[in-house]
Design an enzyme around this catalytic site. Structure first.
Site, mmCIF file in Angstrom:
data_model
loop_
_atom_site.group_PDB
_atom_site.id
_atom_site.type_symbol
_atom_site.label_atom_id
_atom_site.label_comp_id
_atom_site.label_asym_id
_atom_site.label_seq_id
_atom_site.Cartn_x
_atom_site.Cartn_y
_atom_site.Cartn_z
ATOM 1 C CG ASP A 67 -1.713 1.084 1.222
ATOM 2 O OD1 ASP A 67 -2.566 1.243 0.402
ATOM 3 O OD2 ASP A 67 -2.015 1.689 2.384
ATOM 4 C CG ASP B 211 -1.559 2.199 6.532
ATOM 5 O OD1 ASP B 211 -2.339 1.667 5.885
ATOM 6 O OD2 ASP B 211 -1.378 3.411 6.351
ATOM 7 C CG ASP C 105 -4.415 -1.217 3.814
ATOM 8 O OD1 ASP C 105 -4.813 -1.611 4.972
ATOM 9 O OD2 ASP C 105 -3.255 -0.879 3.563
HETATM 10 P P1 ADP Z 1 -3.332 4.529 -0.162
HETATM 11 O O1 ADP Z 1 -3.882 3.561 -1.175
HETATM 12 O O2 ADP Z 1 -2.263 5.400 -0.978
HETATM 13 O O3 ADP Z 1 -2.990 3.963 1.015
HETATM 14 P P2 ADP Z 1 -6.094 5.372 0.591
HETATM 15 O O4 ADP Z 1 -6.734 4.380 -0.099
HETATM 16 O O5 ADP Z 1 -5.906 5.624 2.067
HETATM 17 O O6 ADP Z 1 -4.481 5.714 0.019
HETATM 18 O O7 ADP Z 1 -6.662 6.644 -0.093
HETATM 19 C C1 ADP Z 1 -6.689 7.034 -1.453
HETATM 20 C C2 ADP Z 1 -7.152 8.451 -1.814
HETATM 21 O O8 ADP Z 1 -8.062 8.654 -1.327
HETATM 22 C C3 ADP Z 1 -6.232 9.553 -1.202
HETATM 23 O O9 ADP Z 1 -4.887 9.765 -1.940
HETATM 24 C C4 ADP Z 1 -6.948 10.516 -1.210
HETATM 25 O O10 ADP Z 1 -7.050 11.458 -2.209
HETATM 26 C C5 ADP Z 1 -8.331 9.997 -0.811
HETATM 27 N N1 ADP Z 1 -8.795 10.076 0.761
HETATM 28 C C6 ADP Z 1 -9.013 9.042 1.456
HETATM 29 N N2 ADP Z 1 -9.219 9.223 2.647
HETATM 30 C C7 ADP Z 1 -9.029 10.625 2.571
HETATM 31 C C8 ADP Z 1 -9.563 11.617 3.814
HETATM 32 N N3 ADP Z 1 -9.719 11.121 4.757
HETATM 33 N N4 ADP Z 1 -9.368 12.889 3.375
HETATM 34 C C9 ADP Z 1 -9.269 13.160 2.075
HETATM 35 N N5 ADP Z 1 -8.932 12.442 0.987
HETATM 36 C C10 ADP Z 1 -8.874 11.164 1.316
HETATM 37 MG MG MG Z 2 -3.490 3.125 3.002
#
Ligand code: ADP
Ligand code: MG
Length: 615
Positions: free
Chosen positions: A314, A509, A513
């Site tokens: 991730d 983390d 996921d």
């Molecule tokens: P990653 O896959 O990189 O771990 P996430 O799946 O947690 O990231 O989130 C993917 C995208 O969704 C982030 O890059 C952001 O654009 C958006 N996002 C998710 N949660 C939030 C939040 N609480 N506030 C703002 N944007 C969010």
């Molecule tokens: Mg994440």
């Protein structure tokens, strides 16, 4: 243990006396050997009888009792005692080895606090940690272990977190910071407001995890158990045939000779070396891993880890630090402060790294109004009602889905972009940037060196950021703009690419996921110090955020498997050789006993090597 040493000593004395007394009054040496036998063997015979009554005939107690009593009947008194004596020496040794590895895991796991010091008014009272509840305040003095999870209310101190993370550098804590049970307070007096029941605190969760680890058996362990169950009866039947058939069929063969060979056969047949040393190897491997801050939930995962072929990561919080710096705020109507305040307010109940970073940045700059309701949309953003208005904060995709993005909105700039809209009106965006973790690049290279063939990143973030991070870290592939279920589908596609007995690891983390953690062959959660969901869903937990533990854990898993395999091959080879020799009448009972105990001792020593953590 002491008592058993005494028993062995006393029995050995009678045993030697029985060998060296003159053979003439025959009953004298018999009496001495019987005494020696009674001292050393009574419990084995007793267990064998008890198990026969229970219907579990073919166990090692039965084999040893049968072989030694048989030896008395054919007049080989000293052999009879020797069988028992060495068997018990082997048992003692096994016991010691198991204790040793349990202790060394226990050392790390010696984190269960006996008491907590609760503050009741001005009084500090020592109580059972189970009696402390969220909201109570406790006092943690220097040198004491933090008994429950909480937040520091007063004081600053250095914390030794090594029991949880394997990290030797102490960490500072101060007012307002979270503090986890299991750490040792080193310098200052801390007043802590407890946030979790003892049963849910980090200490209890980790202890549960480790205590249950040996229940999840590796394939090898399961094989050995099944093997022992068929092998023992087969050998006993072979022994009976060996005693009965040749004297009946071949003229001139003495029943006594063949009976002796059959008894020797029985001594060799005891599968103890295998039965103990293979699980012990895995136990040692799990212990060695926990010494370097990697918790493995079972031998089966150690086995899977050793065959790592595809490693999927991730992005946010796993490959990157998850600490976003705000770079630019652009408001359509020029009201940047209001935009920031709305965003921080909408994010105020989220634990996502983006949310945490925005809140931290907004604090002191733009006072954030309290939201009425907040809904988190995993992998997208949040949707909140603030002062009666619907505020959406999240990715470009989220805005597009809701038709909120204006017609000629510019491309997202480099980095992560958080868009903000209020009541159907687009307000603008906040550009934020995360950094890759120190050592992440080296860790990826090290993974490749351990034989991982492909490294992949999955992220919900935009293409551009994904490409940048993947390029920087030297990953083989990156997939962007994935929602949590998209990540699962991508992992399923990658699972198809595996060959042979290779496995797919997913490292995350626990933020958005958990489903993927569960779907991968080995789900690995980073930084158990944070997310509860992660420690539940994962098979392996990297206790601190250090990615370099992953290649080390894989190397340790490989070594553990090698050790287990060596033990299986070695023990079986010696058994077969001695079985053949004794059937041919070339091995006497002494030899058999030495071979059996010797193999067990060597295999156990080998198994203990698994405990050492590789560098
Ligand atoms: P990653 O896959 O990189 O771990 P996430 O799946 O947690 O990231 O989130 C993917 C995208 O969704 C982030 O890059 C952001 O654009 C958006 N996002 C998710 N949660 C939030 C939040 N609480 N506030 C703002 N944007 C969010
Ligand atoms: Mg994440």
């Amino acid at each position: 243990m002491k008592k058993n040493l005494w028993r062995i000593g006393v029995s050995a004395a009678f045993f030697l006396a029985g060998i060296f007394v003159p053979a003439d009054p025959h009953w004298l040496s018999l009496l001495l050997e019987l005494t020696a036998y009674a001292v050393i063997g009574w419990d084995v015979v007793w267990k064998a009888l008890r198990n026969i009554v229970r219907g579990q005939v073919f166990d090692e107690n039965f084999l040893m009792a049968l072989a030694s009593i048989g030896a008395f009947f054919v007049g080989e008194y000293s052999e009879a005692v020797a069988v028992m004596l060495f068997y018990q020496v082997g048992e003692l040794f096994q016991h010691y080895a198991v204790e040793k590895s349990r202790r060394s895991i226990g050392e790390l796991m010696d984190i269960r606090p006996d008491t907590a010091t609760r503050l009741q008014g001005d009084e500090a009272v020592a109580v059972d940690p189970f009696e402390v509840h969220p909201g109570d305040r406790i006092l943690v003095r220097p040198g004491e272990r933090v008994p429950l999870d909480g937040v520091v209310e007063k004081g600053t101190s250095l914390l030794d977190t090594s029991a949880l993370t394997g990290e030797s550098v102490p960490r500072t804590v101060e007012e307002g910071q979270e503090i986890l049970s299991g750490c040792v307070n080193q310098t200052g007096v801390l007043t802590v407001r407890v946030t979790k029941e003892f049963g849910e605190s980090t200490v209890s969760r980790i202890l549960d995890l480790v205590e249950n680890a040996s229940e999840k058996k590796s394939k090898r362990e399961a094989f050995i158990t099944r093997f022992a169950a068929v092998y023992t009866p087969i050998v006993v039947i072979a022994a009976v045939l060996l005693a009965a058939v040749p004297p009946l069929l071949v003229p001139g063969q003495l029943f006594g000779d063949w009976l002796y060979r059959a008894l020797t056969f029985l001594v060799v047949s005891c599968p103890c070396a295998l039965v103990i040393s293979v699980p012990l190897s895995f136990f040692g491997g799990i212990g060695g891993a926990s010494r370097m801050g990697v918790l493995v939930k079972g031998g089966n995962y150690l086995e899977a880890l050793s065959h790592a072929q595809i490693a999927v990561f991730d992005k946010t919080g796993t490959l990157t630090r998850g600490v976003f710096a705000v770079q630019q705020i652009t408001a359509v109507n020029g009201q940047e402060n209001r935009l920031l305040a709305l965003a921080a307010s909408a994010e105020s109940r989220s634990t996502h790294p983006i949310a945490q970073s925005l809140q931290a940045y907004a604090a002191g700059r733009s006072p954030a109004p309290a939201p009425d309701t907040v809904e988190e949309i995993a992998g997208r953003g949040v949707c909140a009602v603030i002062g009666g208005k619907t505020v959406r904060v999240g990715s470009r995709a989220m805005m597009e889905e809701n038709g909120l993005l204006p017609e000629h909105a510019p491309e997202d700039p480099s980095g992560t972009v958080v868009h903000v809209a209020e009541d159907g009106q687009y307000l603008g965006w906040i550009q934020i940037r995360d950094q890759t973790k120190d050592g992440a690049k080296d860790a990826m290279a090290a993974l490749k060196r351990t034989g991982v063939e492909k490294t992949v990143m999955l992220t919900g973030d935009n293409e551009r950021t994904a490409r940048e991070v993947a390029g920087e870290l030297g990953l083989d592939a990156a997939y962007a703009q994935l929602l949590p279920d998209g990540k699962v589908r991508q992992v399923e596609a990658l699972l198809q690419e595996k060959r042979g007995n290779g496995t797919l690891l997913f490292v995350g983390d626990g933020m958005n996921d958990a489903p993927v953690l569960a779907r991968a062959d080995v789900g690995i959660a980073m930084g158990a110090l944070g997310s509860d969901a992660a420690i539940e869903a994962a098979d392996v937990v990297l206790m601190n955020d250090d990615l370099s533990r992953l290649p080390r854990a894989i190397r340790l898993a490989r070594r553990t498997l090698r050790i287990a395999n060596q033990n299986i091959v070695f023990a079986l080879a010696v058994k077969v050789a001695v079985l053949v020799l004794s059937a041919l009448g070339l091995a006497n009972m002494w030899f058999a006993v030495f071979a059996d105990v010797g193999v067990a001792v060597l295999a156990i020593c080998n198994a203990l090597r698994a405990l050492r953590a590789p560098t």
